[in-house]
Design an enzyme around this catalytic site. Sequence first.
Site, PDB file in Angstrom:
ATOM      1  N   LYS A  31       0.845  -1.192   0.000  1.00 35.43           N
ATOM      2  CA  LYS A  31       0.000   0.000   0.000  1.00 35.43           C
ATOM      3  C   LYS A  31       0.884   1.247   0.000  1.00 35.43           C
ATOM      4  CE  LYS A  31      -3.903   0.213   2.211  1.00 35.43           C
ATOM      5  NZ  LYS A  31      -5.000   0.201   3.217  1.00 35.43           N
TER       6      LYS A  31
ATOM      7  N   GLU B 118     -19.144  -8.269   9.045  1.00 35.40           N
ATOM      8  CA  GLU B 118     -20.205  -7.689   9.866  1.00 35.40           C
ATOM      9  C   GLU B 118     -21.193  -8.734  10.378  1.00 35.40           C
ATOM     10  OE1 GLU B 118     -18.596  -4.565   7.122  1.00 35.40           O
ATOM     11  OE2 GLU B 118     -19.407  -6.589   6.811  1.00 35.40           O
TER      12      GLU B 118
ATOM     13  N   ARG C 245     -25.351  -5.123   5.935  1.00 33.76           N
ATOM     14  CA  ARG C 245     -24.854  -6.430   5.516  1.00 33.76           C
ATOM     15  C   ARG C 245     -25.141  -7.507   6.562  1.00 33.76           C
ATOM     16  NH1 ARG C 245     -20.508  -5.758   1.616  1.00 33.76           N
ATOM     17  NH2 ARG C 245     -19.259  -7.378   2.576  1.00 33.76           N
TER      18      ARG C 245
END
Length: 641
Positions: free
Chosen positions: A285, A371, A399
Amino acid sequence: MADLPATPLLDTVKTPDDLRTLAPEQLRQLADELRDETISAVGTTGGHLGSGLGVVELTVAIHYVFNTPHDRLVWDVGHQCYPHKILTGRRERIRTLRQGGGLSGFTKRSESEYDPFGAAHSSTSISAALGFAVANKLAGTPGKGIAVIGDGAMSAGMAYEAMNNAEQAGNRLVVILNDNDMSIAPPVGGLSAYLSRIVSSREFLGVRETLKRFAKKLPRPFQNAARKTDEFARGMTMGGTLFEELGFYYVGPIDGHNLDHLIPVLENVRDAEEGPILVHVVTKKGKGYAPAEAAADKYHGVQKFDVITGAQAKAPPGPPAYQNVFGAALAREAAHDPTICAITAAMPSGTGLDAFATNYPDRFFDVGIAEQHAVTFAAGLAAQGMRPFCAIYSTFLQRAYDQVVHDVAIQNLPVRFAIDRAGLVGADGATHAGSFDVTYLATLPNMVVMAAADEAELVHMVHTCVQHDGGPIAVRYPRGNGTGVALPETPELLEIGKGRMVREGKKVAILSLGTRLGEALKAADQLEAKGLSTSVADLRFAKPLDEALIRRLLTTHEVAVTIEEGAIGGLGAHVLTLASDEGLTDAGLKIRTMRLPDIFQDQDSPQVQYAEAGLDADHIVETVLTALRHNSAGVTAGARA
């Protein structure tokens, strides 16, 4: 605006068709220029930076090797897609990212044919790419489904559900695992790249397929032994056993920044007759931009910044952000209550739980992008006597709705839901707006739903959540900074289902839920200036309603207006139901409900979004005046009369 970077080669590339005319030895220069352009653009607009920089070479390689858009490319999570947008005809608009009327910060079907599937929530790419691949297979048309999945998205169960079903796609499906945190990959280098190239080659796959056909003619025990020998041999040298068991042919890991490694492997995968195939690439990243490489979390999502120094624009001093008020309030409560636990789904800083994690590491749980698991895990903790706080953005709690219903509400377990980013969220647009939580929670038996009007109210509501052991309870609060009110030294225990009167009047009643209270008070000032005596109530609770307060306001005022930062079916619908059930509308009472419009609103500043939604003071006044001009009895609903 800072000087634009020199990009002579990138200037010649408008679409991937132009990219494919370049010689392989030109791709390194193109990638370097693409990285410079991405840094420059995000420095101008703000947005997601680190993830996009990590996939620059991978983006170039995919579009160079595959026939996009006919090969359908799905990015997961979608914030990796900025370099992709630059290469697919949108470079001229790239400095409008996340602004009103500009480019979305995620992939978006209406924006380009190169965005075949919109993605802003994670872990959807393999399912979608599988759909594209199978559809082409059934239709007998060319084209692969390509999923680029990374940035933690492999921690969600949906990715594995899709992989378990992927064999039906055959060689039409390619999954590229962008492993950008080294959580999976062993060391990579020349030997790994060489092995990856060999095992993905047509010659190797051809021999392997011949041996598989031969093995099928053997008795079943020998077939199984041959398969396990093949998997074991490649697993010993390359890893990927899990993916092999899910039906994928595994290739990797390879250096995702080395185009000399990427291009030949992807060409082999493109031409392979065996599949589905998973290519494991390792990236960093923030690659190529020192500040982002040094602080991946800090530069995951950024404000506008100085490209030379990396210094991000700082907001002027002001009230604390709601997420930090929540985090501090919960940490204070936890100091006195060892049963309090905090759960988040890969958003510890975004939900303000950093301090809690530092002070109470044994009671803090970051479950990754999962989740559904987070909610049921919280339910298990609650069933065993703990006081779990499940801190999830409103858009992501969607979700886990089945778990909220089945595992929490039906069992009446005291899970505490801290619902961040409730309401409109500005630059992230429709995919991240917290528009629906009141509607989908307040319909559930046993559920208590609160909305904080300001940061002091949020502190009171956190304390109330702690003390409420009678079932599930939720508090919603918006993105951004508070109003500047003083925070209470000692939090107040709120009576469940009781609102508060903020202003008393006689003719107009404004019933507010959440942080539109400030606009309601501004509207009251304007109405009073017109000679219209106005009451303002902060209902605090969408469920249970303060029926006594609402009944009094509806029977003593000529016009009543509800206002909330949510979709139809929330507070307004519940107040209308109460009025209808009790016959309050029979006397000609005028009720107007003001809520978010029945559309998905694109990105802009929150102020502009709320004005467009008709949820500001001027529109409240307009709604009241229009209602007063109408003489017809009954109940009328609408953001504007």
